[in-house]
Design a protein around this motif. Sequence first.
Motif, short mmCIF file in Angstrom:
data_model
loop_
_atom_site.label_atom_id
_atom_site.label_comp_id
_atom_site.label_asym_id
_atom_site.label_seq_id
_atom_site.Cartn_x
_atom_site.Cartn_y
_atom_site.Cartn_z
N LEU A 152 0.83 -1.21 0.00
CA LEU A 152 0.00 0.00 0.00
C LEU A 152 0.86 1.26 0.00
O LEU A 152 0.58 2.22 -0.72
CB LEU A 152 -0.91 0.02 1.23
CG LEU A 152 -2.27 -0.66 1.14
CD1 LEU A 152 -2.96 -0.64 2.50
CD2 LEU A 152 -3.15 0.02 0.10
N THR A 153 1.92 1.23 0.80
CA THR A 153 2.80 2.38 0.90
C THR A 153 3.46 2.70 -0.43
O THR A 153 3.53 3.87 -0.85
CB THR A 153 3.88 2.12 1.97
OG1 THR A 153 3.25 1.91 3.24
CG2 THR A 153 4.85 3.29 2.07
N LYS A 154 3.91 1.68 -1.13
CA LYS A 154 4.63 1.89 -2.38
C LYS A 154 3.76 2.47 -3.48
O LYS A 154 4.27 3.18 -4.36
CB LYS A 154 5.24 0.56 -2.84
CG LYS A 154 6.45 0.12 -2.03
CD LYS A 154 6.98 -1.22 -2.51
CE LYS A 154 8.22 -1.64 -1.74
NZ LYS A 154 8.70 -2.98 -2.17
N VAL A 155 2.48 2.18 -3.47
CA VAL A 155 1.60 2.68 -4.54
C VAL A 155 0.86 3.94 -4.14
O VAL A 155 0.15 4.53 -4.96
CB VAL A 155 0.58 1.60 -4.98
CG1 VAL A 155 1.29 0.37 -5.50
CG2 VAL A 155 -0.38 1.25 -3.86
N PHE A 209 7.01 3.41 7.51
CA PHE A 209 6.17 3.47 6.31
C PHE A 209 5.91 4.90 5.82
O PHE A 209 5.97 5.14 4.61
CB PHE A 209 4.85 2.73 6.54
CG PHE A 209 5.02 1.23 6.59
CD1 PHE A 209 5.42 0.53 5.46
CD2 PHE A 209 4.81 0.53 7.77
CE1 PHE A 209 5.60 -0.85 5.50
CE2 PHE A 209 4.99 -0.85 7.83
CZ PHE A 209 5.38 -1.54 6.69
N PRO A 210 5.64 5.88 6.69
CA PRO A 210 5.47 7.24 6.18
C PRO A 210 6.69 7.76 5.44
O PRO A 210 6.57 8.42 4.39
CB PRO A 210 5.18 8.05 7.45
CG PRO A 210 4.62 7.07 8.40
CD PRO A 210 5.34 5.79 8.13
N GLN A 240 9.61 8.98 0.34
CA GLN A 240 10.75 8.72 -0.53
C GLN A 240 10.31 8.21 -1.90
O GLN A 240 11.02 8.41 -2.90
CB GLN A 240 11.69 7.72 0.14
CG GLN A 240 12.41 8.28 1.36
CD GLN A 240 13.14 7.22 2.16
OE1 GLN A 240 12.85 6.03 2.06
NE2 GLN A 240 14.12 7.63 2.97
N LYS A 241 9.14 7.54 -1.96
CA LYS A 241 8.60 7.05 -3.22
C LYS A 241 7.85 8.13 -4.00
O LYS A 241 7.34 7.88 -5.10
CB LYS A 241 7.66 5.87 -2.96
CG LYS A 241 8.35 4.60 -2.47
CD LYS A 241 9.11 3.93 -3.59
CE LYS A 241 9.71 2.61 -3.14
NZ LYS A 241 10.44 1.93 -4.24
N GLY A 242 7.76 9.33 -3.43
CA GLY A 242 7.14 10.43 -4.13
C GLY A 242 5.76 10.82 -3.66
O GLY A 242 5.15 11.75 -4.21
N ALA A 288 7.18 16.69 5.87
CA ALA A 288 5.77 16.57 5.49
C ALA A 288 5.32 17.77 4.65
O ALA A 288 5.85 18.88 4.78
CB ALA A 288 4.90 16.47 6.74
N ASP A 289 4.34 17.53 3.79
CA ASP A 289 3.76 18.60 2.99
C ASP A 289 2.73 19.39 3.79
O ASP A 289 2.51 20.58 3.51
CB ASP A 289 3.08 18.00 1.75
CG ASP A 289 4.06 17.31 0.82
OD1 ASP A 289 4.67 18.00 0.00
OD2 ASP A 289 4.23 16.08 0.95
#
Length: 256
Positions: A190-193, A212-213, A218-220, A237-238
Amino acid sequence: MIYEGDLKGAQQRLRELLDGSARAVAFTGAGISTECGIPDFRSPGGLWTQNKPIPFDVFVAHKAARNEAWRRKFAMEEAFAGAQPGRGHRALARLLGHGRLAGVITQNIDGLHQASGVPDDALVELHGNGTYATCLDCGARYELAWVKERFDAAGGIAPDCPACDGPVKTATISFGQAMPEREMARADALTKVSDLFIVIGSSLVVFPAAGFPLKARQKGARLIILNREPTEFDEVADLVVRAEIGDVLAPFAGDG
């Protein structure tokens, strides 16, 4: 961007980020359940300040430790068994129902996400579930009422599994116990996608869950952190919102 006090501004920015997301994932910690009457672990009066955790190897090796673990469990159960999902839980269930979230990853063991309507296939419980028990040897499931009946009848002695005599433990992950491989893999997928990762009520200090956050960032993925207190991840964080979780998420729960 950090919001402290500007609740409407924070809610508007959160809504904008959700509107721009195709695969948002929520990551929840104890803070989402505090308004439900369940205290968190680290704050003054939290559960860890009242009882030193019993490590997994001690639980397995010593009957006295198992007796004490179940005594604590049933003492807490009297206070927390009536807890109902709060505004944060209802908001996530509603967002899932509307297709606005891809899933929920939780560190919590209280079962309130399920009670709010989050289906099992959309929920990842990293630290297990405290609403039932399992045998550590054969995996048989036991309801808490079954354990308590035998615990009380034996004068505070924890029951063993009738099928194999193995130790019976709440279906949670204790200190020193291996993380559940299947749930870790589901959380990783879930995190990667994800393209938006929303941390809700977590201090982000318990690893490996707290990784995970950062992996999502890091994955964008964009990263949002909703928590009453600062976290070590705020600077990457954004959006950071430091306020009561229920107040921030009330509009998303349909509460105004």
